[in-house]
Design an enzyme around this catalytic site. Structure first.
Site, short mmCIF file in Angstrom:
data_model
loop_
_atom_site.label_atom_id
_atom_site.label_comp_id
_atom_site.label_asym_id
_atom_site.label_seq_id
_atom_site.Cartn_x
_atom_site.Cartn_y
_atom_site.Cartn_z
N ASN A 4 -10.60 -27.54 11.68
CA ASN A 4 -10.06 -28.78 11.10
C ASN A 4 -10.76 -30.03 11.62
OD1 ASN A 4 -8.77 -28.18 13.59
ND2 ASN A 4 -7.07 -29.53 13.09
N GLU A 23 -7.16 -33.15 27.25
CA GLU A 23 -8.54 -33.43 26.86
C GLU A 23 -8.67 -34.93 26.65
OE1 GLU A 23 -9.12 -30.87 23.43
OE2 GLU A 23 -9.97 -29.34 24.74
#
Length: 496
Positions: free
Chosen positions: A156, A464
């Site tokens: 995605n 992240e």
């Protein structure tokens, strides 16, 4: 034919050498907007996966010899190449995944920003030195690269999600083995090419593409791979964690979500409707942090629903290569079938389909599905419990803050949540009680290069982006330094 040639020039990357696929040993890639073939991507054998790990072991030694400032320079070059090649990168993403070209271009630029951020972080891995309990002694703390890191990424956001893993891994001085989704293999090849062209040592970056049963068990069973960074579904994430226990790998998990949106009675309805239509249907809703469950205060429910439906109907569904397209097709036919099943169940149960809920009739081919909003679905429906990962959102009224927060926190997912209000009291009370790793207030922007992104509960662990992400790619070493009993501070030095 353009992607066919791209696949032929690239393929797997092992030890600095590209190994392209052919029609005989490759997997056919399909354009989701036209269902036409794009070309053949590789199917790595187990032996090639082991070779990639072998190369990464050698590459990690080379990366250890490079100073942080040199690593920073290499990352900066890679980021510059990503920006320079953004139009080509975006076109490949659009062709392979159906993401609208404007959004794909934004993803390419965001990937460059992420790499730039970690180029700076490479130079900011500071250790510590402080006095010990022994006179003349020192406590030293410093950080060392893990060695070999493996990254698993979905289709995605094939550029950005990989950049978030490559940036900190390489900035910390590791080598990396990448396993992307087959649906976005060409985009991954193009991104990786930016790093090889930037001058990273052979073996520092390796790419293996193919079937999970040939790649994943081989990587997970190899004790030389020190860390796994995975973005994907909760069920696959659980399997990765279980396999990682056998060799005690470090793991970062960025898993699925089912983001609630709480719209308080004092929210700006027009602003919310505008942002929600764009946020919900970005990348056809195939976003792990996508807003999915909209809870609107009962006093403004009807007005808010009307405004959001109007905005959503105005979105342009069409060719992902056109600049003014808002929604392209879903990336896979399986994804569309899953959405149809969830919507059909809701309709059969009596929920009201406000817009969409079907395949658009004007497209003869492609995996298109109309932007869909559903009012008053029952809490037991799949749509309210399983991440839809597509262009569908639900709208439910609420009466009290306590009631809506209990419902928002009901699911095991805790990746993202959103709040719309003009009240600081509402803001503080709602954000403090919501269970989510990321919360947007009057915005659907869930992440930037400089901020931590990740979830809690079943949505994973680790972060992240942001200033702390690089630490997950480093080992901490403590040195207790004491002078030998017969050693003076001047021992070993000539006196004048």
């Amino acid at each position: 034919m353009e992607l066919q040639e791209h696949y032929r020039k690239h393929g797997l990357l092992i030890g600095g050498r590209w190994q392209p696929a052919t029609a005989d040993d490759g997997q056919l890639s399909i354009n989701p907007a036209t269902e036409a073939p794009l070309g053949h991507t590789p199917l790595a054998a187990k032996e090639q996966v082991t070779q990639a790990i072998d190369a990464a072991v050698i590459g990690s030694r080379a990366m250890r010899e490079i100073t942080p400032w040199e690593r920073s320079t290499l990352l900066r070059r890679a980021a510059a190449l990503i920006r320079e090649r953004a139009p080509q990168l975006a076109r490949i993403v659009a062709l392979e995944t159906g993401k609208p070209i404007a959004q794909a271009t934004g993803e390419a630029n965001a990937s460059a920003e992420s790499i730039d951020w970690f180029a700076d972080e490479a130079r900011r891995v500071f250790g510590m030195s402080y006095e010990s309990r022994v006179k003349g002694g020192r406590y030293l703390v410093h950080y060392e690269p893990l060695g070999v890191v493996a990254a698993f990424t979905p289709w995605n956001f094939p550029l950005l999600l990989l950049a978030r893993k490559m940036g900190p891994a390489l900035a910390a001085g590791n080598a990396i083995v990448i396993r992307p989704s087959n649906e976005a293999a060409g985009a991954t090849m193009a991104l990786v090419r930016c790093f090889t062209d930037a001058g990273f040592p052979e073996g520092a970056v390796n790419l293996v593409i193919g079937k999970p049963d040939a790649i994943t068990p081989t990587i997970m069973a190899d004790a030389r791979v020190a860390k796994i960074s995975f973005t994907g579904s909760v069920p696959i994430g659980r399997q990765i964690v279980e396999m990682s226990a056998q060799t005690l790998k470090k793991v970062t998990m960025e898993l699925g979500g089912h983001a609630p949106v709480i719209v308080h009675r004092d929210a700006d309805i027009a602003a919310f409707a505008h942002l929600a239509s764009l946020g919900k249907f970005r990348n056809a809703g195939q976003v792990c942090a996508s807003p999915t469950r909209f809870y609107v205060h009962e006093s403004i429910f009807d007005k808010t629903v009307k405004a959001l439906v109007e905005r959503s109907k105005a979105l342009k569904l069409g060719d992902p290569l056109e600049q003014n397209t808002d929604l392209g097709p879903l990336t896979t036919s399986r994804r569309r079938e899953a959405i149809e099943s969830l919507v059909d169940e809701a309709a059969s149960d009596g929920a009201q389909i406000l817009c969409g809920g079907r395949r658009p009739s004007r497209f003869g081919r492609g995996w298109f599905y109309e932007p869909t909003l559903i009012a008053n679905p029952a809490p037991h429906l799949g749509l309210m419990n399983d991440e839809p990962f597509g262009p569908v959102g639900t709208l439910t009224p609420f009466a009290t803050t306590g009631e809506v927060i209990e419902e928002a926190n009901r699911l095991p997912f805790a990746l993202a949540a959103y709040v719309f209000t003009r009240s600081m009291r509402n803001t503080m009370e709602t954000t403090e009680r919501l269970q989510a790793g990321v919360i947007g207030v009057n915005t659907f922007v869930a992440s930037t290069a400089e901020t931590p992104f990740g979830g809690a509960k079943d949505s994973g662990f680790g972060r992240e982006g942001g200033p702390h992400a690089i630490r997950d790619y480093l080992d901490t070493k403590f040195i207790n330094l004491e002078l030998a009993e017969d050693e003076s501070p001047d021992a070993g030095y000539a006196t004048a």
